[in-house]
Design a protein around this motif. Sequence first.
Motif, PDB file in Angstrom:
ATOM      1  N   GLU A 154       0.833  -1.220   0.000  1.00  0.00           N
ATOM      2  CA  GLU A 154       0.000   0.000   0.000  1.00  0.00           C
ATOM      3  C   GLU A 154       0.861   1.261   0.000  1.00  0.00           C
ATOM      4  OE1 GLU A 154      -3.268   0.419  -0.438  1.00  0.00           O
ATOM      5  OE2 GLU A 154      -3.571  -1.733  -0.508  1.00  0.00           O
ATOM      6  N   GLU A 172       2.033   1.656  -3.562  1.00  0.00           N
ATOM      7  CA  GLU A 172       0.949   2.006  -4.501  1.00  0.00           C
ATOM      8  C   GLU A 172       0.416   3.417  -4.257  1.00  0.00           C
ATOM      9  OE1 GLU A 172      -0.920  -2.467  -5.012  1.00  0.00           O
ATOM     10  OE2 GLU A 172      -2.174  -0.914  -4.132  1.00  0.00           O
ATOM     11  N   GLU A 173       0.241   3.752  -2.993  1.00  0.00           N
ATOM     12  CA  GLU A 173      -0.429   5.022  -2.691  1.00  0.00           C
ATOM     13  C   GLU A 173       0.550   6.187  -2.557  1.00  0.00           C
ATOM     14  OE1 GLU A 173      -3.230   4.623   0.544  1.00  0.00           O
ATOM     15  OE2 GLU A 173      -4.441   3.197  -0.586  1.00  0.00           O
ATOM     16  N   LYS A 208      -4.140   2.826  -7.354  1.00  0.00           N
ATOM     17  CA  LYS A 208      -4.301   2.076  -8.606  1.00  0.00           C
ATOM     18  C   LYS A 208      -5.466   2.651  -9.399  1.00  0.00           C
ATOM     19  CE  LYS A 208      -3.134  -2.512  -8.292  1.00  0.00           C
ATOM     20  NZ  LYS A 208      -3.328  -3.894  -7.777  1.00  0.00           N
ATOM     21  N   GLU A 228      -6.628   1.778 -12.147  1.00  0.00           N
ATOM     22  CA  GLU A 228      -7.512   0.753 -12.731  1.00  0.00           C
ATOM     23  C   GLU A 228      -8.545   0.246 -11.713  1.00  0.00           C
ATOM     24  OE1 GLU A 228      -4.283   0.548 -12.238  1.00  0.00           O
ATOM     25  OE2 GLU A 228      -3.625  -1.455 -11.628  1.00  0.00           O
ATOM     26  N   GLU A 229      -8.305   0.498 -10.426  1.00  0.00           N
ATOM     27  CA  GLU A 229      -9.293   0.128  -9.399  1.00  0.00           C
ATOM     28  C   GLU A 229     -10.104   1.343  -8.956  1.00  0.00           C
ATOM     29  OE1 GLU A 229      -7.537  -2.105  -6.181  1.00  0.00           O
ATOM     30  OE2 GLU A 229      -6.756  -3.617  -7.554  1.00  0.00           O
ATOM     31  N   GLU A 257      -8.953   4.246  -7.975  1.00  0.00           N
ATOM     32  CA  GLU A 257      -8.365   5.090  -6.935  1.00  0.00           C
ATOM     33  C   GLU A 257      -7.800   6.382  -7.527  1.00  0.00           C
ATOM     34  OE1 GLU A 257      -6.924   2.600  -3.181  1.00  0.00           O
ATOM     35  OE2 GLU A 257      -5.678   2.246  -4.923  1.00  0.00           O
TER      36      GLU A 257
END
Length: 196
Positions: free
Chosen positions: A86, A89-90, A136, A138-139, A141
């Motif tokens: 996380e 990613e974030e 992400k 694609e999700e 976010e």
Amino acid sequence: MRTHDSVSILIFNITRQCFVLVKQFRPAVYMCELERHNPEVFQVKDMNDCCYPRDLLPASVGVTYELCAGIVDNPELSLAETACKEILEECGYNVPVANLRKISSYRSGVGVTGSKQTLFYAEVKDSMKTDIGGGKAEEGELIEVVEIPLEDAFNFSFDENLPKTMGVMFGFMWFQNNVAPLLPQKIKTNKITPIP
Ligand SMILES: Nc1nc(=O)c2ncn([C@@H]3O[C@H](COP(=O)(O)OP(=O)(O)O[C@H]4O[C@H](CO)[C@@H](O)[C@H](O)[C@H]4O)[C@@H](O)[C@H]3O)c2[nH]1
Ligand SMILES: [Mg+2]
């Protein structure tokens, strides 16, 4: 309601002496604000009588300051591994699992979900930043990474005009008690302003 457990991470950048938080739009927060401004829209018994809110609000009222966090949905990863994923990613920092320190765990939503959240502490350096972060796409976010200078942290915590999670407030307090005393004197954080 059944939901996943989650992890959250208090991130402190030692290069620039700031906390690293995320800002994101939360539909639930936006809807609460919309209802507060337009209670009549939400009082109708029949959805066919539903009217359009007279007081439309900017999307910014649904944006909150939060700890970097994620749901635990991959059973092959440990909680600490999930937390590192996380963070990358974030927030874009590549943190080794061994660098994470577990603070504790607690129930993150006792009223509705009952799910457990485990809170970690991660110290990062600018040199560990390998990606821009942002979540992400694609999700779905859309995350903004924000830095709160150490000296501003406690005023930030108690500024009710800046919507934030309890995790942020607790994390900053924990830092004050557990990490700040170990910092060189010249960069010690301001004490918490007493509440009148
Ligand atoms: N971020 C954060 N900071 C806190 O201080 C904080 N304090 C409590 N919580 C709670 O932790 C849980 C997990 O956090 P996230 O919503 O950040 O979980 P993610 O896995 O990153 O994202 C997921 O949800 C996204 C948005 O809904 C989707 O787009 C993703 O597809 C999807 O995987 C949520 O229950 C949240 O209430 C915090 N969460
Ligand atoms: Mg998240």
